[in-house]
Scaffold this active site. Structure first.
Site, mmCIF file in Angstrom:
data_model
loop_
_atom_site.group_PDB
_atom_site.id
_atom_site.type_symbol
_atom_site.label_atom_id
_atom_site.label_comp_id
_atom_site.label_asym_id
_atom_site.label_seq_id
_atom_site.Cartn_x
_atom_site.Cartn_y
_atom_site.Cartn_z
ATOM 1 C CD1 TRP A 1 0.443 -0.757 3.184
ATOM 2 C CD2 TRP A 1 -0.434 1.277 3.433
ATOM 3 N NE1 TRP A 1 0.847 -0.277 4.416
ATOM 4 C CE2 TRP A 1 0.321 0.969 4.602
ATOM 5 C CE3 TRP A 1 -1.085 2.508 3.368
ATOM 6 C CZ2 TRP A 1 0.445 1.843 5.681
ATOM 7 C CZ3 TRP A 1 -0.964 3.379 4.448
ATOM 8 C CH2 TRP A 1 -0.202 3.045 5.579
ATOM 9 C CG ASP A 2 4.822 0.749 1.397
ATOM 10 O OD1 ASP A 2 3.849 0.248 1.985
ATOM 11 O OD2 ASP A 2 5.996 0.489 1.686
ATOM 12 C CD GLU B 1 2.938 -3.783 9.823
ATOM 13 O OE1 GLU B 1 2.467 -3.872 8.676
ATOM 14 O OE2 GLU B 1 4.161 -3.862 10.070
ATOM 15 C CE LYS C 1 6.952 -1.875 11.697
ATOM 16 N NZ LYS C 1 6.469 -2.938 10.815
ATOM 17 C CD GLN C 2 3.641 2.264 9.502
ATOM 18 O OE1 GLN C 2 4.340 1.272 9.448
ATOM 19 N NE2 GLN C 2 3.083 2.782 8.417
#
Length: 768
Positions: free
Chosen positions: A359-360, A490, A602-603
């Site tokens: 999906w990046d 995640e 994580k992000q």
């Protein structure tokens, strides 16, 4: 400690001094590619030290059967492996019967390598004393041609310094290669023909299962002190390799060199029976041009790319080097010529993550390609997903969804899901929303609505159907909930009501219905075709809208923020600042169980939603959410710092924005995650571009026009970037004193700067 051996330079990546501990990292950092193929910066000559051999061909893969889970319903049967392709760069070198091997030399001095990003070539030079005491000087230059994208060229020069020498160059092709990344140690390639003729040789091989046929070829020229010599090689061959041995008598301080043209012709682009002749023809064309002329074409091609894509930064060499490295690698990976290809997370620099598409691409890469290339390139990226729609519907059917609902894969080569960690494969469904967001982003930026009735609306309908079916009505809440998901963070699996996922689902349905109505009103023929094809009726549309209208969003009155998921406040909320640094990175120090129970992010997750849908929230709301979530974010994803940099800049926190920018731009150069030897983080590099253009430059689309709120870090004297907006090129130059705009185009452009409207005429400069 981050690594810091790369010399700061505006246009080049430079390493000085030979260190065996750095070889694998540098193989990643000095990688080259041309959109059709690429390779790690392996030495041409033999090397017996630790190395990671890697050559890759765009679009060629192997379906490696998964080790776990394939017996479960809906579980992917294979993980698509990016394939290590036959090696064509090899040139063994012996001097007076002693093999050149830097790992075994008595000494290696003056070692230097340079990746020249401005001109698109890689060069390595050194002086070495071999075991037999011969001292030699070596210089190797290579590039992968942008003009002839099936061809790479190497010029390898050796000068004996302290005595006359018999130098033997042995260029070879080797198809007996294996992947670093493999589940069962399967044989991935079958070699079925090895041929040679004069100074050329060819290997025909095909991938097992997927049956991609490849001709790997080479054509060699021998020079002594720049003079082309007649050459008659000795040939050595077996079932998987071919070597040509050239023996040359070289007086001391004269230079012997070999020019090797090599590369791949692939059945993706040629009939398989014509592969050898196609390869021979393109190598002959390259050799007739000659190394220098082909290199001149390379410099011109890169000059054209940089004209549009370059970002300049004054007064901060490390920041400048970082952004150019990111832009360079993105262009080496994907040039937008072929709608069958996409942007793999490691590009042509390694094998980790498999697959060519995450999906990046939709969330991070499309803005870069829209603004720095012709809009057709971004349209090709959207078309790639349209071609995979049937597979996305099949993926959803395997999980029990019906009626044309589509679930786009987390990882894919051909549209089939091939990621095999269940918490990602089945639960990280937010990726589906990125497909619709990319269409919205494309239309918003390019003004090209034609894509929606042609292809985009079918994709949106299938995705809206998925969200409609994936949501569950909670009688307790009297709202629709989405259970058992993993958000972009995640470090939380199998949670309920991830805010970002729920918000995306609601938005996807509403945006889909808005476009159904627009196409119905304005594109009647296409509307009839789509309704007939999808069998979509008013009743289903109304049922979808009910899900959107009654979507549940977890919220904390106490903190005045949307909660990342239902149970977020049940965690022990210790910020990253209060976490012992010896425990970082937690993904290398902690058990997965402990990570899942922690509050660490994580992000960007909730903040990812605030980035994508910024217009739907106030600045105060952004600030509250940023202040709540950023302190828990460990940034252990390459996709993390860029979003935080953009938001920090939006909130006028320039020191923080600059720190995040430097981290995202030098993630690989400084090896923040201590893993660069596995390959580069290609897709996150587009986030680096966004950090400057959207973060510091403040680029947005408002009322169908370009809008800027330019800011500048105190560390910089100035910076500039270009954007191609609807076929007009706008050059933006920001300094500590103001911002100037220069328009290349044929009609007036109205823009907003800090909320005020300005008209720019073609070929005129305005300063704000």
């Amino acid at each position: 400690m981050n690594q810091d051996y790369i010399k700061p330079d505006n246009w080049s990546i430079i390493e000085e001094g030979f260190d065996v501990e750095r070889v694998k990292s540098s193989e990643s950092l000095f990688s080259i590619g041309n959109g059709a193929m690429g390779q790690r910066a392996n030495f041409e000559e033999a090397y017996s030290g630790p190395t990671f051999q890697g050559s890759y061909i765009a679009g060629v893969y192997y379906p490696d059967k998964t080790r776990v889970g394939w017996w479960k319903n809906g579980y992917p049967e294979y993980f698509a492996k990016v394939l290590n392709a036959p090696n064509w760069i090899g040139i063994n070198v012996t001097i007076n019967d002693e093999k050149l091997d830097l790992f075994r030399c008595k000494s290696v001095t003056d070692f230097r390598r340079e990746l020249n990003m401005k001109e698109g070539w890689y060069q390595r030079s050194f002086t070495a004393v071999l075991q037999n005491d011969i001292k030699i000087s070596v210089k190797s230059t290579r590039f992968l041609s942008l003009d002839l994208d099936e061809v790479g060229a190497i010029q390898y020069e050796v000068m004996p310094i302290n005595q006359n020498a018999t130098i033997v160059f042995t260029p070879y092709l080797d198809a007996g290669i294996t992947n670093e990344d493999t589940n069962w140690d399967d044989k991935f390639w079958d070699t079925y023909d090895v041929t040679h003729s004069g100074n050329s040789a060819y290997i025909l091989s095909k991938t097992m299962k997927t049956e991609f046929h490849v001709c790997t070829g080479m054509l060699n020229q021998i020079f002594v002190d720049k003079e082309l010599k007649e050459a008659y090689p000795k040939v050595e061959t077996n079932g998987t390799y071919v070597k040509l041995h050239y023996s040359i008598e070289v007086p001391k301080r004269e230079t012997a060199s070999i020019v090797k043209f090599g590369g791949y012709s692939v059945s993706l682009n040629h009939d398989k029976k014509d592969l050898a002749s196609a390869n021979a023809a393109v190598l002959k064309q390259a050799s007739e041009s000659g190394f220098d002329a082909l290199l001149d074409l390379q410099k011109k091609a890169w000059s054209k790319i940089w004209e549009m894509a370059d970002i300049t930064i004054e007064g901060d060499v490390k920041a400048q080097q970082g952004i150019r490295f990111n832009i360079f690698q993105l262009n080496q990976t994907y040039l937008g010529k072929d709608a069958r290809l996409n942007i793999g997370p490691k590009g042509f620099t390694g094998e980790k993550y498999g697959g060519s598409t995450y999906w990046d691409t939709e969330a991070y890469c499309i803005p870069f390609y829209m603004a720095t290339k012709d809009q057709l390139v971004a349209r090709n990226l959207l078309t790639y997903r349209y071609h995979h729609l049937e597979k996305a519907i099949e993926n959803a059917e395997k999980l029990g969804f019906k009626n044309g609902a589509a679930l786009y894969p987390m990882v894919t080569m051909n549209g089939e899901e091939c990621h095999n960690e269940w918490e990602i494969t089945f639960e990280e469904i937010h990726r589906n929303g990125a497909m619709t967001f990319a269409i919205y982003n494309y239309v918003r930026y390019t003004g090209d609505y034609s894509y929606v009735p042609e292809k985009g609306l079918e994709v949106m309908i299938a995705i809206a159907r998925f969200w409609h079916q994936r949501a569950t009505f909670s009688t307790d809440k009297e709202k629709y909930v989405i259970l058992g998901v993993t958000g972009p963070n995640e470090y939380e699996n199998n949670i309920n009501n991830n805010w970002y996922t729920n918000y995306l689902a609601k938005w996807c349905i509403e945006y889909c219905v808005e476009n159904i109505n627009k196409v119905k009103a304005e594109y009647n023929t296409e509307y009839s075709r789509i309704i007939q094809k999808t069998n979509l009726g008013e009743e289903e549309i109304n049922a979808m809208l009910e899900v959107a209208e009654k979507m549940y969003f977890p919220y904390s009155e106490k903190h005045q923020v949307y909660l990342q998921q239902d149970g977020f406040l049940d965690k022990e909320l210790i910020t990253v600042a209060d976490l012992d640094t010896s425990q970082r990175p937690i993904n290398q120090k902690w058990s997965w169980d402990r990570i899942l129970r922690s509050p660490y992010i994580k992000q960007a997750d909730t903040l990812q939603g605030f980035y994508m849908f910024e217009d739907q929230f106030t600045k105060d709301e952004l600030e509250r959410h940023f202040d709540f979530y950023e302190p828990f974010t460990v940034h252990e994803s390459s996709l993390s710092p860029c979003v935080h940099s953009i938001q920090a800049a939006t909130l006028d926190r320039m020191d923080q924005a600059y720190t995040f920018y430097l981290r995202t731009s030098r993630l690989d150069l400084d090896d923040y995650n201590r893993e660069v030897e596995e390959g580069l983080h290609i897709t996150s590099m587009a986030g680096t571009w966004m950090s400057i253009v959207e973060g510091f430059g403040g680029l947005r689309i408002k009322n169908d026009r370009l809008s800027f709120t330019p800011k500048i870090p105190k560390e910089w004297k100035g910076y500039s970037f270009n954007v191609n907006f609807r076929n007009q090129i706008l050059k933006v130059n920001v300094s500590q004193h103001g911002t100037s705009f220069n328009l290349e185009g044929d009609q007036e452009l109205v823009i907003y700067v800090d909320g005020k409207e300005f008209k720019i005429s073609p070929d005129s400069l305005i300063t704000v």
